[in-house]
Design a protein around this motif. Structure first.
Motif, PDB file in Angstrom:
ATOM      1  N   ASP A   8       6.492   3.693  -6.148  1.00  0.00           N
ATOM      2  CA  ASP A   8       6.821   5.116  -6.313  1.00  0.00           C
ATOM      3  C   ASP A   8       8.261   5.348  -6.775  1.00  0.00           C
ATOM      4  N   VAL A   9       9.030   4.297  -6.956  1.00  0.00           N
ATOM      5  CA  VAL A   9      10.413   4.430  -7.410  1.00  0.00           C
ATOM      6  C   VAL A   9      10.427   4.491  -8.937  1.00  0.00           C
ATOM      7  N   VAL A  10      11.131   5.484  -9.478  1.00  0.00           N
ATOM      8  CA  VAL A  10      11.239   5.633 -10.929  1.00  0.00           C
ATOM      9  C   VAL A  10      12.594   5.126 -11.395  1.00  0.00           C
ATOM     10  N   GLY A  65      14.569  -8.338 -16.946  1.00  0.00           N
ATOM     11  CA  GLY A  65      15.172  -9.652 -17.166  1.00  0.00           C
ATOM     12  C   GLY A  65      15.193 -10.483 -15.896  1.00  0.00           C
ATOM     13  N   ILE A  66      15.555  -9.857 -14.792  1.00  0.00           N
ATOM     14  CA  ILE A  66      15.575 -10.551 -13.497  1.00  0.00           C
ATOM     15  C   ILE A  66      14.164 -11.022 -13.139  1.00  0.00           C
ATOM     16  N   ASP A  67      13.169 -10.156 -13.330  1.00  0.00           N
ATOM     17  CA  ASP A  67      11.778 -10.525 -13.044  1.00  0.00           C
ATOM     18  C   ASP A  67      11.300 -11.671 -13.937  1.00  0.00           C
ATOM     19  N   ILE A  92      14.325  -8.862  -5.624  1.00  0.00           N
ATOM     20  CA  ILE A  92      14.265  -7.404  -5.763  1.00  0.00           C
ATOM     21  C   ILE A  92      12.794  -7.017  -5.847  1.00  0.00           C
ATOM     22  N   CYS A  93      12.350  -6.182  -4.913  1.00  0.00           N
ATOM     23  CA  CYS A  93      10.959  -5.718  -4.885  1.00  0.00           C
ATOM     24  C   CYS A  93      10.962  -4.186  -4.833  1.00  0.00           C
ATOM     25  N   CYS A 119      13.122  -7.948  -1.037  1.00  0.00           N
ATOM     26  CA  CYS A 119      11.764  -8.446  -0.837  1.00  0.00           C
ATOM     27  C   CYS A 119      11.623  -8.859   0.616  1.00  0.00           C
ATOM     28  N   ARG A 120      10.496  -8.562   1.167  1.00  0.00           N
ATOM     29  CA  ARG A 120      10.215  -8.943   2.549  1.00  0.00           C
ATOM     30  C   ARG A 120       9.710 -10.377   2.555  1.00  0.00           C
ATOM     31  N   ALA A 121      10.245 -11.175   3.455  1.00  0.00           N
ATOM     32  CA  ALA A 121       9.779 -12.556   3.567  1.00  0.00           C
ATOM     33  C   ALA A 121       8.351 -12.548   4.090  1.00  0.00           C
TER      34      ALA A 121
END
Length: 143
Positions: free
Chosen positions: A95-97, A71-73, A90-91, A135-137
């Motif tokens: 590899d994160v489940v 939803g956020i995406d 949020i990034c 998220c990285r700028a």
């Protein structure tokens, strides 16, 4: 007929025990109760399946967090289409489940329960996941 009327009156006066109010999974306290650490179980369905996988009982919790992230995406995509700027905050690495994300949210609630227990789970998840996976700028291009 008189017996049925008498029984109905008796039930009204005596009362019927009410179910205890339990917070739903959409509130921090309910999410923690349903999705937080459980006491070890001898039930084979509760054992960990593989590294990074959640117990079978937490599949609903994992999918709940995944749905919040989707939803956020979706909102970020819509905003990006309107103004051409990235609105992602949020990034999550590839590899994160889902079980890892659930654990991040549970730990966030446990870290500050006075703040988190009464909040909606979607708000807690957005705070927890943005802190864990920011998220990285993008760096400006060098001339």
């Amino acid at each position: 007929m008189k017996r049925m009327l008498l029984a109905a009156m008796l039930l009204c006066c005596v009362g019927v025990p009410r179910a205890q109010h339990v917070a739903p999974i959409s509130i921090g306290s309910g999410f923690l109760r349903e999705c937080g650490p459980k006491i070890a179980s001898a039930d084979p369905d509760m054992r960990l399946m593989e590294k990074g996988a959640a117990p079978v009982a937490n599949t609903g919790c994992n999918m709940y967090i995944f749905g919040i992230l989707e939803g956020i995406d979706s909102v970020a995509d819509l905003l990006e289409r309107q103004d051409g700027k990235s609105h992602r905050f949020i990034c999550v690495p590839r590899d994160v489940v889902a079980g890892d994300m659930r654990d991040v949210v549970v730990k966030y609630i446990q870290k500050d329960p006075k703040f988190s227990l009464d909040l909606k789970t979607n708000r807690i998840a957005s705070l927890a996941l943005s802190a864990a996976y920011p998220c990285r700028a993008e760096k400006p291009a060098q001339p």
